[in-house]
Motif scaffolding. Structure first.
Motif, PDB file in Angstrom:
ATOM      1  N   TYR A  24      -2.888   7.383   7.674  1.00 47.86           N
ATOM      2  CA  TYR A  24      -2.522   6.074   7.143  1.00 47.86           C
ATOM      3  C   TYR A  24      -3.683   5.498   6.335  1.00 47.86           C
ATOM      4  CZ  TYR A  24       1.312   6.087  10.514  1.00 47.86           C
ATOM      5  OH  TYR A  24       2.439   6.406  11.233  1.00 47.86           O
ATOM      6  N   CYS A  25      -3.343   4.919   5.210  1.00 46.81           N
ATOM      7  CA  CYS A  25      -4.290   4.150   4.421  1.00 46.81           C
ATOM      8  C   CYS A  25      -4.074   2.671   4.742  1.00 46.81           C
ATOM      9  CB  CYS A  25      -4.049   4.408   2.939  1.00 46.81           C
ATOM     10  SG  CYS A  25      -5.090   3.436   1.831  1.00 46.81           S
ATOM     11  N   VAL A  32       0.859  -1.180   0.000  1.00 45.79           N
ATOM     12  CA  VAL A  32       0.000   0.000   0.000  1.00 45.79           C
ATOM     13  C   VAL A  32       0.898   1.233   0.000  1.00 45.79           C
ATOM     14  CG1 VAL A  32      -1.774   1.294   1.228  1.00 45.79           C
ATOM     15  CG2 VAL A  32      -1.832  -1.217   1.230  1.00 45.79           C
ATOM     16  N   ILE A  33       0.729   2.072  -0.989  1.00 48.41           N
ATOM     17  CA  ILE A  33       1.550   3.270  -1.122  1.00 48.41           C
ATOM     18  C   ILE A  33       0.635   4.489  -1.093  1.00 48.41           C
ATOM     19  CG2 ILE A  33       3.202   4.521  -2.541  1.00 48.41           C
ATOM     20  CD1 ILE A  33       4.027   1.845  -3.734  1.00 48.41           C
ATOM     21  N   GLN A  34       0.997   5.448  -0.293  1.00 45.73           N
ATOM     22  CA  GLN A  34       0.185   6.654  -0.130  1.00 45.73           C
ATOM     23  C   GLN A  34       0.791   7.833  -0.868  1.00 45.73           C
ATOM     24  OE1 GLN A  34      -0.514   5.530   4.498  1.00 45.73           O
ATOM     25  NE2 GLN A  34      -0.972   7.643   3.924  1.00 45.73           N
ATOM     26  N   GLY A  42      -0.314   1.474   4.672  1.00 46.53           N
ATOM     27  CA  GLY A  42       0.576   2.370   3.953  1.00 46.53           C
ATOM     28  C   GLY A  42       1.619   2.963   4.881  1.00 46.53           C
ATOM     29  N   GLN A  43       2.479   3.773   4.298  1.00 47.77           N
ATOM     30  CA  GLN A  43       3.628   4.292   5.023  1.00 47.77           C
ATOM     31  C   GLN A  43       3.292   5.509   5.885  1.00 47.77           C
ATOM     32  OE1 GLN A  43       2.884   4.923   1.901  1.00 47.77           O
ATOM     33  NE2 GLN A  43       3.825   6.832   1.145  1.00 47.77           N
ATOM     34  N   CYS A  65      -4.191   6.496  -2.112  1.00 48.02           N
ATOM     35  CA  CYS A  65      -3.332   5.350  -1.879  1.00 48.02           C
ATOM     36  C   CYS A  65      -3.617   4.279  -2.919  1.00 48.02           C
ATOM     37  CB  CYS A  65      -3.500   4.797  -0.469  1.00 48.02           C
ATOM     38  SG  CYS A  65      -5.068   3.991  -0.117  1.00 48.02           S
TER      39      CYS A  65
END
Length: 125
Positions: free
Chosen positions: A94-95, A4-6, A116-117, A22
């Motif tokens: 955060y996602c 998972v990338i935000q 996510g990060q 995200c």
């Protein structure tokens, strides 16, 4: 493994808007529920909003009517549109993605499998 990338975040003025997004890797994105959480300094993560695979949405009382969660399954992307921002919305957001089944509202961190990060949102006057 799902990643998972935000994207998005940053600074906004009081009363302004920001949009977070995200992406989640893998072909099963449309089957995931998505959620957004936030964390204030020294505090536990706090639930913000969630959206089911069937587009049912849920919100924390603190953001209801101001934030909008959505998703685009074709783009494997989830969104959190934040409007009428307040200084108390400042946090790390955060996602998260959940492969868990239906029958829940995804308001517990234990409901999620992938995170996510995190991205900082700062609201100032």
């Amino acid at each position: 493994q799902v990643e998972v990338i935000q994207y998005g975040g940053g600074q906004a003025q009081v009363g302004g808007s920001l949009r977070l997004s995200c992406t989640a890797s893998g072909p099963a994105f449309s089957k995931f529920a998505l959620g957004w959480w936030r964390q204030f300094p020294g505090k536990e993560r706090e639930y913000v909003a969630s959206i089911s695979r069937f587009l049912t949405t849920y919100y924390a009382d603190s953001v209801k009517g101001r934030f909008i969660i959505s998703r685009d399954n074709g783009a494997n992307t989830g969104y959190l549109e934040m409007n009428s921002l307040k200084p108390e919305d400042s946090a790390i957001y955060y996602c998260a993605a959940s492969a868990r089944g239906s029958g829940r509202q995804w308001k517990s961190q234990d409901d999620y499998d992938y995170w996510g990060q995190g991205t900082q949102v700062t609201v100032s006057s």
